[in-house]
Design a protein around this motif. Structure first.
Motif, PDB file in Angstrom:
ATOM      1  N   UNK A  50     -28.692 -38.958  -0.593  1.00 60.36           N
ATOM      2  CA  UNK A  50     -28.014 -38.187  -1.638  1.00 60.36           C
ATOM      3  C   UNK A  50     -28.187 -36.699  -1.371  1.00 60.36           C
ATOM      4  N   UNK A  51     -27.114 -35.934  -1.624  1.00 66.97           N
ATOM      5  CA  UNK A  51     -27.179 -34.480  -1.487  1.00 66.97           C
ATOM      6  C   UNK A  51     -26.660 -33.828  -2.764  1.00 66.97           C
ATOM      7  N   UNK A  52     -27.301 -32.719  -3.143  1.00 66.11           N
ATOM      8  CA  UNK A  52     -26.842 -31.886  -4.246  1.00 66.11           C
ATOM      9  C   UNK A  52     -26.439 -30.534  -3.685  1.00 66.11           C
ATOM     10  N   UNK A  53     -25.234 -30.083  -4.021  1.00 73.41           N
ATOM     11  CA  UNK A  53     -24.773 -28.767  -3.615  1.00 73.41           C
ATOM     12  C   UNK A  53     -24.575 -27.875  -4.820  1.00 73.41           C
ATOM     13  N   UNK A  54     -25.221 -26.709  -4.801  1.00 74.20           N
ATOM     14  CA  UNK A  54     -25.181 -25.788  -5.943  1.00 74.20           C
ATOM     15  C   UNK A  54     -24.118 -24.728  -5.661  1.00 74.20           C
ATOM     16  N   UNK A  55     -22.918 -24.974  -6.160  1.00 71.03           N
ATOM     17  CA  UNK A  55     -21.766 -24.143  -5.839  1.00 71.03           C
ATOM     18  C   UNK A  55     -21.575 -22.998  -6.831  1.00 71.03           C
ATOM     19  N   UNK A  56     -22.349 -22.969  -7.883  1.00 69.30           N
ATOM     20  CA  UNK A  56     -22.274 -21.893  -8.867  1.00 69.30           C
ATOM     21  C   UNK A  56     -23.452 -21.965  -9.811  1.00 69.30           C
ATOM     22  N   UNK A  61     -22.074 -30.206  -6.791  1.00 65.59           N
ATOM     23  CA  UNK A  61     -21.466 -31.283  -6.011  1.00 65.59           C
ATOM     24  C   UNK A  61     -22.533 -32.323  -5.698  1.00 65.59           C
ATOM     25  N   UNK A  62     -22.259 -33.573  -6.029  1.00 70.37           N
ATOM     26  CA  UNK A  62     -23.180 -34.670  -5.754  1.00 70.37           C
ATOM     27  C   UNK A  62     -22.524 -35.600  -4.731  1.00 70.37           C
ATOM     28  N   UNK A  63     -23.241 -35.847  -3.653  1.00 69.76           N
ATOM     29  CA  UNK A  63     -22.768 -36.754  -2.610  1.00 69.76           C
ATOM     30  C   UNK A  63     -23.774 -37.890  -2.473  1.00 69.76           C
ATOM     31  N   UNK A  64     -23.313 -39.107  -2.645  1.00 69.07           N
ATOM     32  CA  UNK A  64     -24.204 -40.262  -2.534  1.00 69.07           C
ATOM     33  C   UNK A  64     -23.439 -41.414  -1.920  1.00 69.07           C
ATOM     34  N   UNK A  65     -23.874 -41.870  -0.761  1.00 72.29           N
ATOM     35  CA  UNK A  65     -23.128 -42.890  -0.048  1.00 72.29           C
ATOM     36  C   UNK A  65     -21.749 -42.359   0.287  1.00 72.29           C
ATOM     37  N   UNK A  82     -29.336 -29.570  -1.140  1.00 71.04           N
ATOM     38  CA  UNK A  82     -30.625 -30.252  -1.038  1.00 71.04           C
ATOM     39  C   UNK A  82     -30.389 -31.727  -0.752  1.00 71.04           C
ATOM     40  N   UNK A  83     -31.127 -32.265   0.199  1.00 68.66           N
ATOM     41  CA  UNK A  83     -31.078 -33.698   0.481  1.00 68.66           C
ATOM     42  C   UNK A  83     -32.233 -34.372  -0.250  1.00 68.66           C
TER      43      UNK A  83
END
Length: 470
Positions: A1-7, A18-22, A468-469
């Protein structure tokens, strides 16, 4: 899982995670940056978001404020066609807020163009709107309602529950459970949290017993709000001074949440005879629409507020409230030289009718301006709070002779103590905590307080654009 802090990383506005999981990608909020020319530049640098919007599966929206929702039309116009989940009240508010945001941008571009033409210059340097009113309206079709406490499963591996955040009508903090690789992980997104034991809305619901990841706002993470009693004393002092000087009281007010809370406070003070009868003009079509929407959701309003609304409606001689609609009536308010209380948007004094009322009343020493909400760096409201003696409105210099009052106890955001109390509802420290939605100093101060007072160790201050991963 990754979290991206775009603002909203190291600053208050522009919330977007942004949340990326699988093989699933989703956004939590998609907000506009606010705060003057620098914020406008950030919005335009983020025109394409830095990712393929068509690869996003769904969007979760915590609440309707533009710094959390204002780029949704941009997302839609770039090709996003998935669902945007929000509470029913949030959807009702967005139906007025997003088209209004587009309208303001279009008018600002038109004003820039006319101004440059008057000065014999071309169109180079004109800031184009991020989206049109038509595009804002189109994005509304993607909204899908979710009630508080309802179990939502936007995809097979993700479940979501919205909980009352007590910030503005329909606001929510989110409990997101992600299943993958044979295990579940719980993520909690605070959105914006309100203060407990405040009028109009119910208190924020407490968090779950545990979480693997928490994102917590920190707008006021470095300070405490004044008590309601102290705030009332400040408001009464501002009114008494202005009445004695035979001036007007101007209140820049966010259309959603703040205007309704101020009306409640004024009615309460009049009812208890701490203020003499008032003539209040709400000069904001959006605020008036937001008030109607608030009244249309009585189950979201606390009983004390419902009872006070009934009292005010039965006693217009005690507190006369006029919802100003057309432009001509708005202009006519500036003919009133004494005794008027004018609530108008925007709350940071950056757009809307408030700028006209400030232009007319700031030069008058008998008048007062009551600042009752957060003022982002770079805004006209922030310059007034910081003591500017000269400001520019519509490109013209305006001397500041009116008395400026800053009232801190009406904030719709939880202060440091309230945020810590809410976090204390977790029975054990989360695996990771991210402090967001605060200016750099406020976030750093709050992260330190979390460590010292709650004993949490894994607390992070994300930078803009950082991933962040987990």
């Amino acid at each position: 899982m990754r979290l991206g802090f775009l603002g909203a990383a190291g600053e208050v506005t522009g919330s977007c995670t942004l949340v990326e999981t699988g093989d699933v990608r989703f956004l939590v909020d998609c907000g506009m940056f606010q705060g003057g020319p620098e914020a406008r530049a950030k919005n335009h640098r983020a025109l394409n978001f830095g990712f393929d919007v068509r690869a996003i599966d769904f969007v979760l929206l915590t609440h309707a404020h533009i710094d959390h929702s204002g780029l949704l039309p941009r997302l839609s116009m770039l090709g996003y066609r998935g669902p945007i989940y929000a509470t029913p009240a949030t959807i009702d508010l967005l139906e007025i807020l997003l088209p209004d945001s587009a309208h303001i941008q279009e008018k600002e571009s038109e004003w820039q163009l006319r101004n440059r033409h008057r000065r014999g210059k071309g169109e180079h340097g004109i800031t184009p709107p991020l989206y049109s009113v038509e595009q804002a309206m189109a994005s509304l079709k993607l909204l899908q309602p979710v009630n508080y406490g309802e179990n939502l499963a936007p995809v097979e591996t993700v479940s979501v529950r919205f909980h009352d955040a007590g910030h503005i009508l329909g606001s929510a903090w989110l409990e997101v459970t992600v299943t993958g690789e044979g295990k579940q992980r719980r993520l909690v997104f605070s959105g914006d949290l309100g203060m407990s034991e405040r009028p109009v809305l119910y208190d924020p619901e407490p968090p779950p017993a545990d979480a693997d990841v928490v994102l917590i706002e920190s707008t006021y993470g470095d300070r405490l709000h004044r008590s309601l009693a102290e705030t009332e004393d400040e408001i009464v002092a501002a009114f008494e001074r202005t009445k004695a000087a035979k001036g007007n009281l101007i209140i820049p007010s966010f259309a959603v949440g703040r205007t309704q809370e101020i009306l409640y406070m004024l009615a309460s003070l009049v009812r208890r005879k701490r203020l003499s009868p008032l003539k209040v003009y709400v000069d904001s079509p959006m605020a008036n629409s937001a008030t109607r929407i608030t009244l249309a959701h009585p189950k979201l309003i606390d009983p004390e507020t419902r009872e006070l609304i009934a009292w005010q409606q039965a006693h217009p001689d005690k507190m006369y409230v006029e919802a100003v609609a057309d432009v001509e009536r708005s202009k006519a308010l500036n003919e009133i030289r004494s005794g008027a209380v004018i609530l108008s948007a925007s709350g940071m004094c950056e757009a809307g009718r408030i700028k006209y009322h400030l232009r007319e009343n700031l030069p008058r020493s008998e008048c007062s301006v009551l600042i009752a909400g957060f003022q982002a760096a770079g805004t006209l409201g922030r310059r007034l709070v910081d003591g500017a003696r000269l400001v520019h409105i519509f490109g013209q210099p305006v001397p500041v002779r009116a008395r400026i009052y800053t009232v801190g106890g009406l904030s719709a955001h939880a202060d440091q103590a309230a945020l810590l109390k809410w976090l204390g509802g977790f029975h054990q420290p989360p695996g990771r905590t991210f402090v967001v939605h605060g200016e750099a100093g406020a976030s750093a101060n709050f992260a330190q307080a979390i460590g010292e007072q709650l004993g949490w160790n894994d607390v992070h201050l994300p930078s803009p654009g950082e991933f962040f991963t987990l």
